[in-house]
Structure formats: C-alpha cells, structure tokens
Design a protein around this motif. Sequence first.
Motif, mmCIF file in Angstrom:
data_model
loop_
_atom_site.group_PDB
_atom_site.id
_atom_site.type_symbol
_atom_site.label_atom_id
_atom_site.label_comp_id
_atom_site.label_asym_id
_atom_site.label_seq_id
_atom_site.Cartn_x
_atom_site.Cartn_y
_atom_site.Cartn_z
ATOM 1 N N ILE A 18 3.635 -6.906 14.042
ATOM 2 C CA ILE A 18 4.622 -5.964 13.507
ATOM 3 C C ILE A 18 4.248 -5.572 12.084
ATOM 4 N N GLN A 19 3.826 -6.535 11.284
ATOM 5 C CA GLN A 19 3.481 -6.264 9.897
ATOM 6 C C GLN A 19 2.230 -5.391 9.806
ATOM 7 N N ALA A 20 1.250 -5.597 10.664
ATOM 8 C CA ALA A 20 0.019 -4.815 10.602
ATOM 9 C C ALA A 20 0.279 -3.355 10.932
ATOM 10 N N GLU A 21 1.105 -3.087 11.935
ATOM 11 C CA GLU A 21 1.399 -1.704 12.292
ATOM 12 C C GLU A 21 2.104 -0.989 11.149
ATOM 13 N N GLY A 22 2.981 -1.671 10.463
ATOM 14 C CA GLY A 22 3.673 -1.084 9.322
ATOM 15 C C GLY A 22 2.732 -0.753 8.187
ATOM 16 N N SER A 23 1.705 -1.563 8.004
ATOM 17 C CA SER A 23 0.734 -1.318 6.940
ATOM 18 C C SER A 23 -0.015 -0.016 7.169
ATOM 19 N N PHE A 24 -0.462 0.209 8.398
ATOM 20 C CA PHE A 24 -1.180 1.443 8.693
ATOM 21 C C PHE A 24 -0.275 2.656 8.546
ATOM 22 N N ALA A 25 0.975 2.517 8.945
ATOM 23 C CA ALA A 25 1.914 3.629 8.807
ATOM 24 C C ALA A 25 2.150 3.958 7.339
ATOM 25 N N ASP A 26 2.263 2.933 6.495
ATOM 26 C CA ASP A 26 2.454 3.159 5.062
ATOM 27 C C ASP A 26 1.272 3.883 4.450
ATOM 28 N N VAL A 27 0.078 3.464 4.816
ATOM 29 C CA VAL A 27 -1.124 4.091 4.265
ATOM 30 C C VAL A 27 -1.206 5.552 4.698
ATOM 31 N N LYS A 28 -0.875 5.821 5.960
ATOM 32 C CA LYS A 28 -0.963 7.191 6.462
ATOM 33 C C LYS A 28 0.113 8.085 5.857
ATOM 34 N N GLU A 29 1.356 7.625 5.829
ATOM 35 C CA GLU A 29 2.457 8.480 5.398
ATOM 36 C C GLU A 29 2.652 8.470 3.880
ATOM 37 N N ALA A 44 -17.223 3.516 4.151
ATOM 38 C CA ALA A 44 -15.910 3.418 4.787
ATOM 39 C C ALA A 44 -15.252 2.081 4.463
ATOM 40 N N LEU A 45 -16.052 1.016 4.434
ATOM 41 C CA LEU A 45 -15.521 -0.298 4.067
ATOM 42 C C LEU A 45 -15.029 -0.296 2.624
ATOM 43 N N ALA A 46 -15.801 0.292 1.711
ATOM 44 C CA ALA A 46 -15.392 0.364 0.309
ATOM 45 C C ALA A 46 -14.099 1.163 0.152
ATOM 46 N N GLU A 47 -13.985 2.250 0.891
ATOM 47 C CA GLU A 47 -12.769 3.058 0.823
ATOM 48 C C GLU A 47 -11.573 2.302 1.401
ATOM 49 N N SER A 48 -11.795 1.535 2.467
ATOM 50 C CA SER A 48 -10.725 0.728 3.051
ATOM 51 C C SER A 48 -10.253 -0.349 2.077
ATOM 52 N N ILE A 49 -11.180 -0.962 1.381
ATOM 53 C CA ILE A 49 -10.824 -1.995 0.402
ATOM 54 C C ILE A 49 -10.015 -1.384 -0.734
ATOM 55 N N LEU A 50 -10.408 -0.216 -1.203
ATOM 56 C CA LEU A 50 -9.643 0.449 -2.256
ATOM 57 C C LEU A 50 -8.231 0.813 -1.793
ATOM 58 N N LEU A 51 -8.109 1.272 -0.546
ATOM 59 C CA LEU A 51 -6.784 1.577 0.003
ATOM 60 C C LEU A 51 -5.926 0.316 0.088
ATOM 61 N N ALA A 52 -6.522 -0.779 0.539
ATOM 62 C CA ALA A 52 -5.778 -2.032 0.656
ATOM 63 C C ALA A 52 -5.327 -2.534 -0.718
ATOM 64 N N GLY A 54 -4.783 -0.676 -3.382
ATOM 65 C CA GLY A 54 -3.733 0.224 -3.842
ATOM 66 C C GLY A 54 -2.404 -0.063 -3.173
ATOM 67 N N ARG A 55 -2.437 -0.372 -1.872
ATOM 68 C CA ARG A 55 -1.201 -0.687 -1.154
ATOM 69 C C ARG A 55 -0.593 -1.988 -1.664
ATOM 70 N N ASN A 56 -1.439 -3.006 -1.914
ATOM 71 C CA ASN A 56 -0.927 -4.282 -2.414
ATOM 72 C C ASN A 56 -0.323 -4.129 -3.809
ATOM 73 N N ILE A 57 -0.931 -3.328 -4.656
ATOM 74 C CA ILE A 57 -0.376 -3.087 -5.992
ATOM 75 C C ILE A 57 0.953 -2.354 -5.878
ATOM 76 N N ASN A 58 1.031 -1.395 -4.961
ATOM 77 C CA ASN A 58 2.280 -0.664 -4.742
ATOM 78 C C ASN A 58 3.382 -1.593 -4.245
ATOM 79 N N LYS A 59 3.054 -2.498 -3.308
ATOM 80 C CA LYS A 59 4.031 -3.459 -2.809
ATOM 81 C C LYS A 59 4.517 -4.389 -3.924
ATOM 82 N N LEU A 60 3.592 -4.864 -4.749
ATOM 83 C CA LEU A 60 3.971 -5.743 -5.852
ATOM 84 C C LEU A 60 4.864 -5.018 -6.845
ATOM 85 N N HIS A 61 4.537 -3.775 -7.146
ATOM 86 C CA HIS A 61 5.356 -2.980 -8.063
ATOM 87 C C HIS A 61 6.784 -2.842 -7.527
#
Length: 79
Positions: A18-29, A44-52, A54-61
């Motif tokens: 459930i948590q993984a599906e929400g992560s992809f939805a957050d990144v897309k939307e 592509a791996l480097a871009e995925s790491i940067l997205l991850a 950014g998402r973790n920093i956003n969640k922490l904020h």
Amino acid sequence: MERITSEYGTMLRMNCSIQAEGSFADVKEDMNFRRYLYRGKANALAESILLAMGRNINKLHCKIQTGRTGSHLFSLKTA
C-alpha cells in the motif's frame, strides 16, 4: 518462509504494498514526473535517486510542519 507466510508477515507485506503504490502516485501527481529525461540505465537510476531524495525531503518537511516527527506514517493494518 515461515515468517513470510505467518499472519504478521502477511500484514507487513500488505502494508508495504500500500505504501509503495502511494509513493509512485505522489511522484507522478505532486511532483509532475511523467517520464525520464535522460537515456541509459545509469542516468535513469540517478534520476530515480534524485526523485526519491526529493520526495523524502518533502515528507520530512510536511511532518515537521504538522508536528508529527515522533510518529509513524501508517499504522499496521490487520488482515
């Protein structure tokens, strides 16, 4: 195999999916990510790491702003 098929293991796997599906939805939307900008596996791996990151920093904020820094994101669901 016993730990994975136990009732507790089933609940953990269900909660993880459930948590993984929400992560992809957050990144897309929320981050408007539609496609990779660079070609190649390494890029592509480097871009995925940067997205991850950014998402973790956003969640922490968001957790800091709402005062939820000592709690978990989701409680364990029962089957």
